[in-house]
Design an enzyme around this catalytic site. Structure first.
Site, PDB file in Angstrom:
ATOM      1  N   ASP A 164       5.605  -7.818   2.000  1.00  7.39           N
ATOM      2  CA  ASP A 164       6.788  -6.883   1.657  1.00  7.39           C
ATOM      3  C   ASP A 164       7.967  -6.908   2.536  1.00  7.39           C
ATOM      4  O   ASP A 164       8.169  -7.032   3.247  1.00  7.39           O
ATOM      5  CB  ASP A 164       6.320  -5.701   0.600  1.00  7.39           C
ATOM      6  CG  ASP A 164       7.146  -5.055  -0.841  1.00  7.39           C
ATOM      7  OD1 ASP A 164       8.789  -4.267  -0.040  1.00  7.39           O
ATOM      8  OD2 ASP A 164       6.976  -4.824  -1.235  1.00  7.39           O
ATOM      9  N   HIS A 173      11.653  -1.080  -0.570  1.00  5.31           N
ATOM     10  CA  HIS A 173      11.070  -2.304  -1.472  1.00  5.31           C
ATOM     11  C   HIS A 173       9.246  -1.630  -0.905  1.00  5.31           C
ATOM     12  O   HIS A 173       8.229  -1.477  -1.348  1.00  5.31           O
ATOM     13  CB  HIS A 173      11.324  -2.725  -1.794  1.00  5.31           C
ATOM     14  CG  HIS A 173      10.941  -3.739  -2.620  1.00  5.31           C
ATOM     15  ND1 HIS A 173       9.378  -4.591  -2.577  1.00  5.31           N
ATOM     16  CD2 HIS A 173      11.085  -3.906  -3.952  1.00  5.31           C
ATOM     17  CE1 HIS A 173       8.846  -5.077  -3.332  1.00  5.31           C
ATOM     18  NE2 HIS A 173       9.883  -4.614  -4.544  1.00  5.31           N
ATOM     19  N   SER A 192       7.146  -5.859  -9.574  1.00  3.63           N
ATOM     20  CA  SER A 192       6.977  -5.095  -8.561  1.00  3.63           C
ATOM     21  C   SER A 192       6.053  -3.486  -7.478  1.00  3.63           C
ATOM     22  O   SER A 192       5.606  -3.036  -7.339  1.00  3.63           O
ATOM     23  CB  SER A 192       8.289  -4.242  -7.596  1.00  3.63           C
ATOM     24  OG  SER A 192       8.574  -5.927  -6.669  1.00  3.63           O
TER      25      SER A 192
END
Ligand SMILES: *[C@@H]1O[C@H](CO)[C@@H](O)[C@H](O)[C@H]1NC(C)=O
Ligand SMILES: *[C@@H]1O[C@H](CO)[C@@H](O)[C@H](O)[C@H]1NC(C)=O
Ligand SMILES: *[C@@H]1O[C@H](CO)[C@@H](O)[C@H](O)[C@H]1NC(C)=O
Ligand SMILES: *[C@@H]1O[C@H](CO)[C@@H](O)[C@H](O)[C@H]1NC(C)=O
Ligand SMILES: *[C@@H]1O[C@H](CO)[C@@H](O)[C@H](O)[C@H]1NC(C)=O
Ligand SMILES: *[C@@H]1O[C@H](CO)[C@@H](O)[C@H](O)[C@H]1NC(C)=O
Ligand SMILES: *[C@@H]1O[C@H](CO)[C@@H](O)[C@H](O)[C@H]1NC(C)=O
Length: 773
Positions: free
Chosen positions: A145, A220, A550
């Site tokens: 990620d 994220h 996600s």
């Protein structure tokens, strides 16, 4: 052909946009109660609503008062209503015959970990998988990620034992990342991979907002890592909304961070870097890999390294590492699912049994419920307008997308508009237009099956369905000076709200291999609260709510870590089978699961695979449909890849049999037949992972227009017979072309129900010469 570099992207819907105020406001005193009456007694919705009014009237004294207090009548999936009640009225109602329960609609506690409770993993209950698995202790989750913000409390190492002995990876120092300080017993590895991105694109990065290290400039990666394996953090307060405890799916699992996505154009990841990260992670000893990353349609084939994920995950799975990937956010259109290789667990996103209702009171004293996410004070009675006055293009009047407002007309007022298609940009642009013109609030009427998209920041913006929007419009037209009062929303949890597959969640069928069902499973992915980087513009106090596949992907990765801790010898295919065959087809609350995007459509396997993940069920599935390396090789041969391509992928000389195997015979926990013509017999085998002595009998729900038979109909296991084969024969009843119809095959032993989805399309008239398969 070796150009192993395409650029992939992270799959978070609103991650890169500033000004998304997504919060749940908890108010002190709630009066709205949900009165749940169970199954509908009859099919006439009008009659049902009348009985709801009658029931309420017996408590409040008159029909008129009952109408005023009623806010919602639920009459489609089940029977019940929402009404403003005092405590004693609620009590009296709950004692009436036929009333299943009365639930107040507000909880005075921040539901930080609501998604885990929703999945049956409340940390108070001693019998659930969370405790049986020691919360995933000893299991290592690799996250590919945007890196991690190591200072976040979610990565504290309190109570964790030593680093698992099978860990062979490293923690690398770099830009503002000191391995000695920033790795601990929670973050046991941290590395970054950027050469592929730089090689292909030069240096597109603005280094003032990036770190050449595992540090997360985006947020994220911190969000997904803390969702999968965040430690317990007590007393989390988010946007001033009370206090709660937050945790990940496997709070005792460890994290190995592989930063492959960089903070450029909202989060880009090169497939070359992804492949390298897979390579290292396999060597390092991770047990599970979580990738909230997608590419785009058209998909690359599994033997084409330009995808990176299909190839990298093949190697990981061949070594016993489960790979969990996002289905992507291109729904609700069909054939948009990504990461479709059969060895991957592909995750769709669902909503939870939570929403944020807010009350809209008109000058007539009529109250409606809408959905909103804004903080801020109540807006007392303000003027309400619908912009349809002279001078405006009549086609554009009142349409949210085209709101062009006149300051004199709007200042100090609340505006009502209708969306044609509910796009996030329309709602944000409409709320921006109203704010700009000095308005104080916006009511958006939208198709109820469209997604809920929050408005800008803290601007009061409330969504209602077309029916309520129309009633508000009639009120505006019926009076000289229409007024409205808006209250900030309350968190609203539990029955009878049913979960849905999220609007944006990518759907099947699989565009590259339609005979392989994708997605495999769904998990919560809407308004997920988790840790973030302080550089995330949307975050507050280190936490943020995000939506996307996600967010659903690390929910599954966390549960896979728990399953690994309980069953270290289960293969990735066995774990996937356990998840798919036990998934909820009806929500945890027993209510049907709908799919956003089409009105009142029940979710089918192309929306959510086996269903919504049921972690406690997956811990004890009874039987599993297992696949080893030979099974994957057979699949690659069935796909028609040539020997040299397969040999390159699997890293050893491979020769496919002369007679091409059938993809349909791959031992997946699903059967998908894209083109049924003549009767077809398909093989499967199941391995008993429950009590050694058990007898399973089959139940079949045949897809519409088909006949399904089994041989044998019963499976008898004992201590020596652990694995049994069976065949399924499917034939079409009518000689006609159809769309897909769905059914299921379940094996049950009285304790377990092992269900796989069946999806069949019949095709008799070929519009053109088509190959089989
Ligand atoms: C990393 O932190 C340790 C412990 O505080 C310190 O001794 C070391 O010098 C630091 N390394 C760098 C490169 O700053
Ligand atoms: C880099 O980012 C900074 C801060 O966001 C911004 O001020 C600057 O203009 C950016 N530079 C370029 C070349 O994009
Ligand atoms: C929880 O946090 C609040 C402020 O964030 C603080 O005032 C309070 O003392 C904390 N409570 C505990 C038990 O730590
Ligand atoms: C609405 O309710 C308020 C107080 O409950 C009352 O004073 C007012 O007259 C009512 N208005 C109408 C139009 O019924
Ligand atoms: C704005 O609205 C007011 C009141 O409805 C009207 O008098 C005025 O002409 C409008 N101005 C423009 C620019 O349309
Ligand atoms: C095998 O397939 C690959 C791509 O799938 C192709 O590039 C290659 O030329 C093929 N080789 C042979 C011997 O057909
Ligand atoms: C298990 O079942 C098989 C086949 O029915 C039988 O041959 C075998 O003896 C059984 N084993 C035990 C331990 O009962």
């Amino acid at each position: 052909m070796s150009s192993p570099s395409s650029v992939l992207a992270i799959l978070c819907l609103l991650c890169f946009l500033n000004g998304q105020g997504m919060i749940a406001k908890v108010a002190a005193n709630s009066q709205v109660h949900i009165v749940y009456l169970g199954e509908r007694q009859h099919d006439n919705p009008k009659l049902l609503t009348d009985t709801h009014h009658d029931l309420l009237a017996t408590i409040v004294g008159s029909k008129e008062l009952a109408s005023e207090l009623m806010v919602y009548s639920y009459r489609h999936g089940f029977s019940g209503f929402a009404a403003k009640l005092t405590e004693s009225q609620a009590q009296k109602l709950s004692e009436l015959p036929g009333v299943v329960r009365v639930i107040p609609n507000s909880l005075h506690k921040l539901q930080t970990t609501r998604s885990w409770d929703f999945l049956g993993l409340s940390s108070q209950s001693p019998s659930n998988i969370l405790h049986k698995s020691s919360m995933g202790d000893g299991v290592i989750i690799g996250v590919l990620d945007t890196g991690i913000w190591p200072e976040s409390e979610s990565f504290n190492e309190k109570g964790l034992g030593p680093v698992p002995s099978h860990w062979k990876g490293v923690c690398e120092s770099g830009d503002r990342f000191n391995a000695t300080i920033h790795c601990n017993r929670k973050i046991i590895g941290a590395r970054w991979f950027i050469d592929g991105l730089v090689a292909e694109y030069g240096k597109p990065l603005n280094w003032s907002t990036e770190f050449l290290s595992s540090r997360d400039a985006h947020g994220h990666g911190t969000h997904t890592s803390s969702t999968a394996a965040g430690s317990f953090v007590t007393n989390v307060s988010y946007k001033g909304l009370g206090h709660g405890t937050i945790k990940g799916g496997a709070p005792n699992a460890r994290l190995a961070i592989y930063k492959v996505c960089w903070n450029v154009l909202g989060g880009q990841c090169s497939s070359a870097d992804i492949l390298k990260a897979f390579d290292e992670a396999i060597h390092d000893g991770v047990d599970v890999l979580s990738l909230s990353i997608g590419s785009s349609i058209p998909l690359f084939s599994e033997v084409d390294e330009r995808d990176g994920i299909a190839t990298g995950s093949f190697h990981a799975v061949a070594r016993g590492i489960t790979v969990v990937c996002a289905a992507a956010n291109d729904g609700p259109s069909a054939e948009t699912v990504q990461n479709t290789a059969p060895w991957i667990i592909t995750v769709a996103a669902s909503t939870m049994d939570r929403s944020f209702p807010t009350s809209i009171t008109l000058g007539s004293n009529k109250t409606f419920l809408g959905l909103a996410m804004f903080t801020g004070p109540e807006i007392g009675f303000a003027s309400l307008i619908y912009p349809e006055s002279e001078g405006l293009d009549p086609n554009a009047a009142g349409v949210c997308q085209f709101l062009s407002l006149n300051k004199t007309m709007v200042a100090g007022k609340v505006v009502l508009c209708f969306t044609t298609v509910s796009l996030r940009t329309d709602i944000t642009s409409a709320s921006a237009a109203v704010k700009e013109a000095g308005g104080v609030g916006l009511i958006v009427a939208k198709n109820p099956s469209d997604a809920l998209y929050p408005c800008n920041e803290d601007f009061p913006c409330i969504e209602v369905d077309y029916e309520i929007g129309t009633r508000i419009l009639f009120y505006i037209r019926s009076t000289r000076s229409p007024l409205v009062k808006l209250r900030p929303p309350k968190t609203f949890i539990g029955k009878p709200l049913s979960a849905k597959v999220a609007y944006f969640s990518s759907r099947g069928p699989n565009s590259i291999t339609p005979a392989i069902l994708k997605p495999d499973i769904a998990a919560p992915g809407v308004n997920i609260l988790a840790a973030t980087s302080p550089l995330d513009a949307l975050g507050e106090g280190g936490y943020v709510m995000h939506s996307g596949t996600s967010m659903s992907t690390p929910h599954v990765a966390g549960i896979v870590a728990l399953l690994k801790a309980m069953h270290p010898n289960w293969s990735p295919a066995a774990i996937k089978s356990a998840l798919v065959t036990t998934a909820w087809r009806n929500g945890p609350s027993g209510l049907p699961i709908f799919a956003e995007g089409s009105p009142q459509k029940l979710a089918n396997p192309f929306d959510f695979g086996g269903g919504i993940m049921n972690p406690n069920g997956a811990a004890d599935p009874g039987l599993v449909y297992d696949i080893g390396k030979a099974g994957y090789m057979q699949y690659l041969c069935a796909r028609g890849y040539n020997n040299s391509a397969i040999s390159r992928l699997v890293g050893q000389n491979t020769k496919c049999p002369i007679k091409k195997p059938s993809i349909l015979d791959m031992n997946l926990p699903s059967i998908t037949i894209p083109s049924l013509k003549n009767p077809i017999t398909i093989k499967r085998s199941v391995t008993n992972v429950g009590a050694p002595e058990s007898i399973y009998r089959a139940t079949i729900e045949p897809p519409f227009g088909t006949i399904v038979s089994l041989n044998p109909n019963a499976l008898v296991f004992n201590s020596t017979v652990r694995k049994l084969d069976f065949t399924i024969t499917i034939s079409a009843i009518h000689r006609m072309n159809t769309g897909y119809y769905f059914g299921s095959l379940s094996w049950a032993d009285g304790v377990h129900v092992v269900r796989i989805p069946l999806s069949v399309r019949t095709e008799f008239l070929q519009p053109y010469d088509a190959n089989d398969d």
